[in-house]
Design a protein around this motif. Structure first.
Motif, PDB file in Angstrom:
ATOM      1  N   GLY A   1     113.676  61.859  48.494  1.00 42.70           N
ATOM      2  CA  GLY A   1     114.988  61.293  48.251  1.00 42.70           C
ATOM      3  C   GLY A   1     115.438  61.382  46.807  1.00 42.70           C
ATOM      4  O   GLY A   1     116.612  61.148  46.513  1.00 42.70           O
ATOM      5  N   THR A   2     114.564  61.734  45.886  1.00 46.91           N
ATOM      6  CA  THR A   2     114.944  61.710  44.473  1.00 46.91           C
ATOM      7  C   THR A   2     115.799  62.912  44.089  1.00 46.91           C
ATOM      8  O   THR A   2     116.871  62.758  43.533  1.00 46.91           O
ATOM      9  CB  THR A   2     113.683  61.613  43.591  1.00 46.91           C
ATOM     10  OG1 THR A   2     112.996  60.409  43.955  1.00 46.91           O
ATOM     11  CG2 THR A   2     114.052  61.563  42.111  1.00 46.91           C
ATOM     12  N   HIS A   3     115.332  64.118  44.383  1.00 51.94           N
ATOM     13  CA  HIS A   3     116.138  65.313  44.079  1.00 51.94           C
ATOM     14  C   HIS A   3     116.288  66.219  45.290  1.00 51.94           C
ATOM     15  O   HIS A   3     116.660  67.382  45.142  1.00 51.94           O
ATOM     16  CB  HIS A   3     115.525  66.123  42.925  1.00 51.94           C
ATOM     17  CG  HIS A   3     115.278  65.328  41.691  1.00 51.94           C
ATOM     18  ND1 HIS A   3     114.013  65.035  41.226  1.00 51.94           N
ATOM     19  CD2 HIS A   3     116.147  64.717  40.839  1.00 51.94           C
ATOM     20  CE1 HIS A   3     114.111  64.294  40.125  1.00 51.94           C
ATOM     21  NE2 HIS A   3     115.389  64.089  39.870  1.00 51.94           N
ATOM     22  N   GLY A   4     115.942  65.732  46.464  1.00 55.68           N
ATOM     23  CA  GLY A   4     116.238  66.457  47.689  1.00 55.68           C
ATOM     24  C   GLY A   4     115.287  67.571  48.074  1.00 55.68           C
ATOM     25  O   GLY A   4     115.638  68.401  48.917  1.00 55.68           O
ATOM     26  N   ALA A   5     114.088  67.603  47.510  1.00 54.10           N
ATOM     27  CA  ALA A   5     113.137  68.642  47.933  1.00 54.10           C
ATOM     28  C   ALA A   5     112.795  68.460  49.410  1.00 54.10           C
ATOM     29  O   ALA A   5     112.717  67.337  49.909  1.00 54.10           O
ATOM     30  CB  ALA A   5     111.861  68.578  47.093  1.00 54.10           C
TER      31      ALA A   5
ATOM     32  N   GLY B   1     114.346  73.104  46.894  1.00 50.43           N
ATOM     33  CA  GLY B   1     114.377  72.072  45.862  1.00 50.43           C
ATOM     34  C   GLY B   1     113.678  72.511  44.594  1.00 50.43           C
ATOM     35  O   GLY B   1     113.230  73.655  44.483  1.00 50.43           O
ATOM     36  N   PRO B   2     113.574  71.590  43.644  1.00 52.94           N
ATOM     37  CA  PRO B   2     113.074  71.943  42.315  1.00 52.94           C
ATOM     38  C   PRO B   2     111.599  72.332  42.281  1.00 52.94           C
ATOM     39  O   PRO B   2     111.150  72.901  41.284  1.00 52.94           O
ATOM     40  CB  PRO B   2     113.330  70.681  41.490  1.00 52.94           C
ATOM     41  CG  PRO B   2     113.449  69.584  42.475  1.00 52.94           C
ATOM     42  CD  PRO B   2     114.022  70.191  43.712  1.00 52.94           C
ATOM     43  N   CYS B   3     110.847  72.025  43.334  1.00 56.97           N
ATOM     44  CA  CYS B   3     109.435  72.411  43.357  1.00 56.97           C
ATOM     45  C   CYS B   3     109.176  73.446  44.461  1.00 56.97           C
ATOM     46  O   CYS B   3     108.055  73.518  44.987  1.00 56.97           O
ATOM     47  CB  CYS B   3     108.540  71.193  43.534  1.00 56.97           C
ATOM     48  SG  CYS B   3     109.018  70.130  44.914  1.00 56.97           S
TER      49      CYS B   3
ATOM     50  N   TYR C   1     103.061  61.946  47.541  1.00 52.76           N
ATOM     51  CA  TYR C   1     103.653  62.169  46.226  1.00 52.76           C
ATOM     52  C   TYR C   1     104.363  63.508  46.212  1.00 52.76           C
ATOM     53  O   TYR C   1     103.788  64.537  46.590  1.00 52.76           O
ATOM     54  CB  TYR C   1     102.573  62.115  45.140  1.00 52.76           C
ATOM     55  CG  TYR C   1     101.771  60.837  45.225  1.00 52.76           C
ATOM     56  CD1 TYR C   1     102.305  59.636  44.755  1.00 52.76           C
ATOM     57  CD2 TYR C   1     100.520  60.817  45.831  1.00 52.76           C
ATOM     58  CE1 TYR C   1     101.598  58.448  44.881  1.00 52.76           C
ATOM     59  CE2 TYR C   1      99.801  59.634  45.960  1.00 52.76           C
ATOM     60  CZ  TYR C   1     100.348  58.454  45.488  1.00 52.76           C
ATOM     61  OH  TYR C   1      99.653  57.280  45.631  1.00 52.76           O
ATOM     62  N   CYS C   2     105.620  63.478  45.784  1.00 48.12           N
ATOM     63  CA  CYS C   2     106.409  64.697  45.667  1.00 48.12           C
ATOM     64  C   CYS C   2     105.724  65.646  44.684  1.00 48.12           C
ATOM     65  O   CYS C   2     105.056  65.220  43.745  1.00 48.12           O
ATOM     66  CB  CYS C   2     107.818  64.348  45.176  1.00 48.12           C
ATOM     67  SG  CYS C   2     108.914  65.773  45.103  1.00 48.12           S
ATOM     68  N   GLN C   3     105.904  66.928  44.873  1.00 50.09           N
ATOM     69  CA  GLN C   3     105.290  67.907  43.973  1.00 50.09           C
ATOM     70  C   GLN C   3     106.203  68.248  42.793  1.00 50.09           C
ATOM     71  O   GLN C   3     105.825  69.046  41.936  1.00 50.09           O
ATOM     72  CB  GLN C   3     104.899  69.167  44.744  1.00 50.09           C
ATOM     73  CG  GLN C   3     103.784  68.922  45.726  1.00 50.09           C
ATOM     74  CD  GLN C   3     102.525  68.427  45.047  1.00 50.09           C
ATOM     75  OE1 GLN C   3     101.928  69.121  44.233  1.00 50.09           O
ATOM     76  NE2 GLN C   3     102.111  67.192  45.344  1.00 50.09           N
ATOM     77  N   HIS C   4     107.384  67.658  42.738  1.00 47.81           N
ATOM     78  CA  HIS C   4     108.259  67.846  41.582  1.00 47.81           C
ATOM     79  C   HIS C   4     107.861  66.861  40.493  1.00 47.81           C
ATOM     80  O   HIS C   4     107.418  67.262  39.420  1.00 47.81           O
ATOM     81  CB  HIS C   4     109.727  67.673  42.001  1.00 47.81           C
ATOM     82  CG  HIS C   4     110.693  67.848  40.877  1.00 47.81           C
ATOM     83  ND1 HIS C   4     111.813  67.083  40.750  1.00 47.81           N
ATOM     84  CD2 HIS C   4     110.689  68.713  39.825  1.00 47.81           C
ATOM     85  CE1 HIS C   4     112.478  67.475  39.661  1.00 47.81           C
ATOM     86  NE2 HIS C   4     111.815  68.460  39.090  1.00 47.81           N
ATOM     87  N   TRP C   5     108.000  65.602  40.757  1.00 49.78           N
ATOM     88  CA  TRP C   5     107.485  64.541  39.890  1.00 49.78           C
ATOM     89  C   TRP C   5     106.426  63.847  40.726  1.00 49.78           C
ATOM     90  O   TRP C   5     106.747  63.137  41.684  1.00 49.78           O
ATOM     91  CB  TRP C   5     108.570  63.560  39.495  1.00 49.78           C
ATOM     92  CG  TRP C   5     109.590  64.105  38.552  1.00 49.78           C
ATOM     93  CD1 TRP C   5     109.563  65.300  37.886  1.00 49.78           C
ATOM     94  CD2 TRP C   5     110.803  63.453  38.147  1.00 49.78           C
ATOM     95  NE1 TRP C   5     110.682  65.428  37.104  1.00 49.78           N
ATOM     96  CE2 TRP C   5     111.456  64.320  37.234  1.00 49.78           C
ATOM     97  CE3 TRP C   5     111.401  62.235  38.454  1.00 49.78           C
ATOM     98  CZ2 TRP C   5     112.671  63.989  36.644  1.00 49.78           C
ATOM     99  CZ3 TRP C   5     112.598  61.909  37.860  1.00 49.78           C
ATOM    100  CH2 TRP C   5     113.223  62.780  36.957  1.00 49.78           C
ATOM    101  N   THR C   6     105.192  64.022  40.370  1.00 50.40           N
ATOM    102  CA  THR C   6     104.115  63.631  41.272  1.00 50.40           C
ATOM    103  C   THR C   6     103.851  62.127  41.301  1.00 50.40           C
ATOM    104  O   THR C   6     102.955  61.682  42.009  1.00 50.40           O
ATOM    105  CB  THR C   6     102.813  64.386  40.948  1.00 50.40           C
ATOM    106  OG1 THR C   6     102.523  64.193  39.561  1.00 50.40           O
ATOM    107  CG2 THR C   6     102.953  65.863  41.253  1.00 50.40           C
TER     108      THR C   6
END
Ligand code: FES
Length: 136
Positions: A73-77, A89-91, A48-53
């Motif tokens: 792949g969602t926001h490129g983190a 990236g955002p996180c 799970y991404c740490q931006h939107w978990t």
């Protein structure tokens, strides 16, 4: 090592992508991924991404890696394969949730008291038209 905790053969853990598996955390099932560091060591993280978990890094066919880092792949983190730290990236500064594994006898074993191994792949259902799980 307990055969029930054997996730995969060591040779099946990719360097340029991830291998998805499912663990149980109490009553909840969670997804995790195996991958290799630049040095060939094996790491596992919750998927799970740490931006939107609720966004999965590996949607079932392997997460993308770029220059050895895991890509959301969602926001490129980008996440360092050896530490799970978000390097871009955002996180940026957040860290993927590590899952402890051990290598023995040509295999990779779950070695984390917080989880039980369920199966390779996902045992969860997803709405394939979106990035998000159905929320079970
Ligand atoms: S959800 Fe992963 S970078 Fe935004």
């Amino acid at each position: 090592m307990d055969e029930d905790s054997r996730i995969a053969d060591l040779d099946d853990v990719p360097t340029d992508s991830t291998l998805l598996f499912t663990v149980r955390d109490g009553f909840d099932e969670r997804e995790a991924v195996l991958t290799r560091t630049e040095d060939g060591e094996v790491r596992a993280y919750e998927n799970y991404c740490q931006h939107w978990t609720d966004v999965r890094l590996d949607k079932g066919s392997g997460a993308e890696k770029r220059d050895g880092e895991l890509v959301c792949g969602t926001h490129g983190a980008l996440f360092a394969a050896d530490t799970g730290a978000c390097t871009y990236g955002p996180c940026e500064g957040a860290v993927l949730q590590r899952v402890e594994v051990a290598v023995a006898d040509g295999g990779v074993y779950l070695a984390d008291d917080g989880y039980e191994f369920v199966e390779v792949g996902s045992s969860m259902e997803y709405d394939l038209s979106s990035d998000r799980s159905l929320g079970f």
